[in-house]
Design a protein around this motif. Structure first.
Motif, short mmCIF file in Angstrom:
data_model
loop_
_atom_site.label_atom_id
_atom_site.label_comp_id
_atom_site.label_asym_id
_atom_site.label_seq_id
_atom_site.Cartn_x
_atom_site.Cartn_y
_atom_site.Cartn_z
N VAL A 96 0.84 -1.20 0.00
CA VAL A 96 0.00 0.00 0.00
C VAL A 96 0.88 1.25 0.00
CG1 VAL A 96 -1.71 1.35 1.31
CG2 VAL A 96 -1.98 -1.13 1.07
N GLU A 97 1.90 1.26 0.82
CA GLU A 97 2.80 2.43 0.88
C GLU A 97 3.53 2.63 -0.44
OE1 GLU A 97 2.63 4.78 3.15
OE2 GLU A 97 1.05 3.49 3.95
N SER A 98 3.94 1.56 -1.08
CA SER A 98 4.59 1.64 -2.39
C SER A 98 3.62 2.21 -3.42
CB SER A 98 5.09 0.25 -2.81
OG SER A 98 5.60 0.29 -4.11
N PHE A 99 2.38 1.74 -3.40
CA PHE A 99 1.34 2.23 -4.31
C PHE A 99 1.13 3.73 -4.11
CE2 PHE A 99 -3.08 3.06 -5.48
CZ PHE A 99 -3.20 2.38 -6.68
N ARG A 100 1.02 4.15 -2.86
CA ARG A 100 0.83 5.58 -2.56
C ARG A 100 2.03 6.40 -3.02
NH1 ARG A 100 -1.90 5.00 3.42
NH2 ARG A 100 -4.04 4.94 2.67
N ALA A 101 3.23 5.92 -2.78
CA ALA A 101 4.44 6.65 -3.16
C ALA A 101 4.52 6.81 -4.68
CB ALA A 101 5.68 5.93 -2.64
N GLU A 102 4.15 5.78 -5.43
CA GLU A 102 4.17 5.85 -6.89
C GLU A 102 3.21 6.91 -7.43
OE1 GLU A 102 3.24 2.00 -8.48
OE2 GLU A 102 4.96 1.07 -7.48
N ARG A 103 2.15 7.19 -6.69
CA ARG A 103 1.13 8.12 -7.15
C ARG A 103 1.21 9.50 -6.50
NH1 ARG A 103 0.43 3.27 -8.11
NH2 ARG A 103 -0.89 2.48 -9.76
N ALA A 104 2.14 9.67 -5.61
CA ALA A 104 2.30 10.95 -4.92
C ALA A 104 2.58 12.05 -5.94
CB ALA A 104 3.43 10.87 -3.90
N GLY A 105 1.90 13.15 -5.79
CA GLY A 105 2.11 14.29 -6.67
C GLY A 105 1.34 14.26 -7.97
N ARG A 106 0.66 13.18 -8.27
CA ARG A 106 -0.14 13.12 -9.50
C ARG A 106 -1.37 14.00 -9.35
NH1 ARG A 106 -0.40 6.83 -11.53
NH2 ARG A 106 1.85 6.53 -11.73
N GLN A 107 -1.82 14.54 -10.44
CA GLN A 107 -3.03 15.36 -10.46
C GLN A 107 -4.24 14.46 -10.74
OE1 GLN A 107 -3.10 18.19 -9.37
NE2 GLN A 107 -1.27 19.32 -9.91
N TYR A 108 -5.26 14.60 -9.91
CA TYR A 108 -6.50 13.85 -10.09
C TYR A 108 -7.65 14.84 -10.19
CZ TYR A 108 -3.80 9.73 -8.77
OH TYR A 108 -2.87 8.72 -8.73
N PRO A 109 -8.77 14.42 -10.77
CA PRO A 109 -9.93 15.32 -10.86
C PRO A 109 -10.37 15.79 -9.48
CG PRO A 109 -10.30 13.32 -12.15
CD PRO A 109 -9.04 13.11 -11.36
N PRO A 110 -10.98 16.98 -9.40
CA PRO A 110 -11.47 17.48 -8.10
C PRO A 110 -12.40 16.46 -7.44
CG PRO A 110 -11.66 19.17 -9.79
CD PRO A 110 -11.26 17.90 -10.49
N GLY A 111 -12.21 16.25 -6.14
CA GLY A 111 -13.04 15.33 -5.38
C GLY A 111 -12.63 13.88 -5.47
N PHE A 112 -11.69 13.55 -6.35
CA PHE A 112 -11.25 12.17 -6.51
C PHE A 112 -10.29 11.80 -5.39
CE2 PHE A 112 -8.23 8.99 -7.99
CZ PHE A 112 -9.07 8.00 -8.44
N GLN A 113 -10.48 10.64 -4.82
CA GLN A 113 -9.60 10.13 -3.78
C GLN A 113 -9.18 8.71 -4.13
OE1 GLN A 113 -12.27 11.94 -0.29
NE2 GLN A 113 -10.75 10.51 0.41
#
Length: 152
Positions: A10-27
């Motif tokens: 999970v931490e690896s997944f989060r780190a890979e996606r850190a800083g990416r832009q997502y649509p407003p309200g997307f989590q």
């Protein structure tokens, strides 16, 4: 798989996606965690013991969005939303089965329950015939495969 290995994935997944832009309200994660008391109350209401890996996951990560899969929270923060009890005690509940994640077609992933104890395996239940088919060895394998799309 042990919890520490899941946590690292999970931490690896989060780190890979850190800083990416997502649509407003997307989590990527909702994190509607459950307490021991909430899990015990759910087990009492359902009349079955939930799998240990599911319990640990719900305490650490919780329900709601878990990247690519939606997990029923043990207790909904908004009484209008579905949660573990509203689905499993509602009109469409499947006998001897605890639904924990909608497939999106009226079908569910969850646990077969026998003699008041849920299996650790995650099964798929077809809404048309109620037949359960084992799909994953345990809940951690399920969330890694469906939620994080990690090949197992």
């Amino acid at each position: 798989m042990e919890f520490e290995e899941l946590e690292a994935q999970v931490e690896s997944f989060r780190a890979e996606r850190a800083g990416r832009q997502y649509p407003p309200g997307f989590q990527l994660f909702d994190s509607m965690t459950a307490t021991d008391a909430e899990l015990a109350a759910a087990e009492a209401a359902l009349g079955t013991r939930l799998p240990s890996k599911y319990r640990r996951f719900m305490q650490a990560f919780g329900g709601g969005v878990f990247s690519f899969v939606e997990l029923l929270p043990v207790r909904s923060p908004d009484s209008r939303d579905e949660d573990l009890l509203s689905v499993n005690l509602g009109a469409y509940a499947v006998p001897n089965f605890v639904a924990v994640a909608p497939v999106g077609t009226g079908d569910w992933w969850g646990f077969v329950s026998n003699d008041g104890v849920c299996s650790e395996q995650v099964s798929f239940v077809d809404h048309e015939d109620g037949a359960a088919q084992v799909q994953f060895g345990d809940f951690y394998e399920f969330v890694l495969t469906k939620g994080l799309r990690v090949a197992r």
